[in-house]
Write a protein that holds these residues in place. Sequence first.
Motif, short mmCIF file in Angstrom:
data_model
loop_
_atom_site.label_atom_id
_atom_site.label_comp_id
_atom_site.label_asym_id
_atom_site.label_seq_id
_atom_site.Cartn_x
_atom_site.Cartn_y
_atom_site.Cartn_z
N GLY A 203 60.28 38.67 14.57
CA GLY A 203 61.13 38.54 15.74
C GLY A 203 60.99 39.67 16.74
N ALA A 204 59.98 40.54 16.57
CA ALA A 204 59.77 41.64 17.51
C ALA A 204 59.11 41.13 18.78
N CYS A 205 59.14 41.96 19.81
CA CYS A 205 58.50 41.60 21.09
C CYS A 205 56.98 41.59 20.96
N LEU A 206 56.45 42.47 20.13
CA LEU A 206 55.01 42.47 19.88
C LEU A 206 54.76 43.07 18.50
N THR A 207 53.61 42.72 17.95
CA THR A 207 53.20 43.23 16.64
C THR A 207 51.76 43.69 16.74
N SER A 208 51.50 44.90 16.32
CA SER A 208 50.14 45.40 16.37
C SER A 208 49.31 44.85 15.22
N ALA A 209 48.00 44.94 15.36
CA ALA A 209 47.08 44.48 14.32
C ALA A 209 47.05 45.49 13.16
N PRO A 210 46.56 45.06 11.99
CA PRO A 210 46.38 46.01 10.89
C PRO A 210 45.44 47.15 11.28
N LEU A 211 45.41 48.18 10.46
CA LEU A 211 44.60 49.35 10.75
C LEU A 211 43.11 49.01 10.81
N GLY A 212 42.64 48.16 9.90
CA GLY A 212 41.25 47.74 9.93
C GLY A 212 40.27 48.89 9.74
N ALA A 213 39.07 48.71 10.29
CA ALA A 213 38.02 49.73 10.15
C ALA A 213 38.09 50.73 11.30
N HIS A 214 39.26 51.29 11.52
CA HIS A 214 39.46 52.27 12.59
C HIS A 214 38.70 53.55 12.26
N GLU A 215 38.16 54.20 13.29
CA GLU A 215 37.41 55.43 13.09
C GLU A 215 38.24 56.50 12.38
N ALA A 216 39.52 56.61 12.73
CA ALA A 216 40.37 57.61 12.08
C ALA A 216 40.53 57.32 10.59
N LEU A 217 40.53 56.06 10.23
CA LEU A 217 40.65 55.69 8.82
C LEU A 217 39.39 56.09 8.06
N ALA A 218 38.23 55.86 8.66
CA ALA A 218 36.98 56.28 8.03
C ALA A 218 36.93 57.80 7.87
N ARG A 219 37.37 58.52 8.88
CA ARG A 219 37.42 59.98 8.77
C ARG A 219 38.36 60.42 7.66
N LEU A 220 39.46 59.69 7.48
CA LEU A 220 40.42 60.03 6.43
C LEU A 220 39.83 59.80 5.04
N VAL A 221 39.05 58.76 4.87
CA VAL A 221 38.39 58.52 3.58
C VAL A 221 37.47 59.69 3.24
N VAL A 222 36.70 60.15 4.22
CA VAL A 222 35.81 61.29 4.00
C VAL A 222 36.63 62.55 3.70
N ARG A 223 37.74 62.73 4.40
CA ARG A 223 38.59 63.89 4.15
C ARG A 223 39.13 63.87 2.72
N ARG A 224 39.58 62.72 2.24
CA ARG A 224 40.10 62.65 0.88
C ARG A 224 39.00 62.97 -0.14
N TYR A 225 37.80 62.51 0.15
CA TYR A 225 36.65 62.84 -0.72
C TYR A 225 36.44 64.35 -0.76
N ASP A 226 36.39 64.99 0.40
CA ASP A 226 36.16 66.43 0.45
C ASP A 226 37.29 67.20 -0.23
N GLU A 227 38.52 66.76 -0.03
CA GLU A 227 39.66 67.41 -0.69
C GLU A 227 39.51 67.35 -2.21
N ALA A 228 39.11 66.19 -2.71
CA ALA A 228 39.00 66.01 -4.16
C ALA A 228 37.94 66.94 -4.76
N LEU A 229 36.90 67.24 -4.00
CA LEU A 229 35.84 68.11 -4.50
C LEU A 229 36.33 69.53 -4.74
N THR A 230 37.42 69.92 -4.10
CA THR A 230 37.94 71.28 -4.28
C THR A 230 38.86 71.38 -5.50
#
Length: 254
Positions: A203-230
Motif C-alpha cells: 500500500g505504499a506510494c512506491l516500492t524500490s527493487a531488490p538490491l540485486g547485483a549492485h556494485e556496492a553489494l559486490a564490494r561488500l562481498v569482497v570486504r567480508r572476504y578480506d575481513e575473514a582473512l584477518t
Amino acid sequence: MSDAPVLLAVAHGTRETAGVATTEALVARVRALRPGLRVERCFLDLVSPSLPEALARLRGDVVLVPLLLGTGYHVRVDIPSALAGAPRLNARIARALGPDPLLADALTDRLHEAGWRADEGPLVLAAAGSTDPAANADTAAMARLLSERLPGAAPVVPAYLCAAGPTPAEAVAALRAAGHSRIAVAEYLLGPGFFARRATRSGACLTSAPLGAHEALARLVVRRYDEALTMPPPAIRREPVQNSSAEPPGISVR
C-alpha cells in the motif's frame, strides 16, 4: 592471487529463475573486482551446487561468504554444520552482509531509481523476516543505518514479510494513521521472488527493487572476504539440526 583462499559465496537458493540469475550476476561482479581470485558459488537449498557439493570439490584454504543479509540460523548453524563434514578444508566463515553502510548506499540508489525523493517522508524497510531474533535485530540496525544515510535522517521503520512484525503493510498503515501521506517501501532483499512481490502489495506510494547485483553489494562481498582473512579459522562444531525457516516451502529470496 593464485595462492589466496578460495572465496565461496553461499546463497540461500530459490526456484525463481530471476533470483538465481541475480546471484550469478553478483558473483560475476565479485570476480571482476578481484581478478585472479578463485570465486565459486553454491546454494543452501533448491539450487545446485549445494553447499556440501561445493565443499567436496574444494581443497585447502577457503573463505565462505554468506550472501545473506542477517546473522540467522543459516549463518550460525547450517554453514558450520556443513563445514563439520569437510574436515580437510582450512575454512573461515565471513560475517553476514548486513547491516553495513554499503547496503545503505545500495538501498538509496534503488529508491532513487524507483522515483523516490528525499523530501517525501518516512520509509519502510521490508526484510524477509526470521524466527531468529538476531536476524531481525540486524534488520532493525540496518534501518538505523539507512536513516543516518538519508538527508535529514528520515525515519525508517523496519518491517518483516514473514515470521515477525510489523509487516510492511502494517507499517505503512501505521505511518498513514500518524499523518504521513507519502510513504515508500525499500525492499531489503537480494533478488526478485515471492517476498519481493509481496512487498509491492504493502500500500505504499512506491516500492524500490531488490538490491540485486549492485556494485556496492559486490564490494561488500569482497570486504567480508578480506575481513575473514584477518581472523583465525574458527573451531567448527555440529549443533542439533532443526529447521527455523519461516518461508513457504520451496520459496526463498534472501
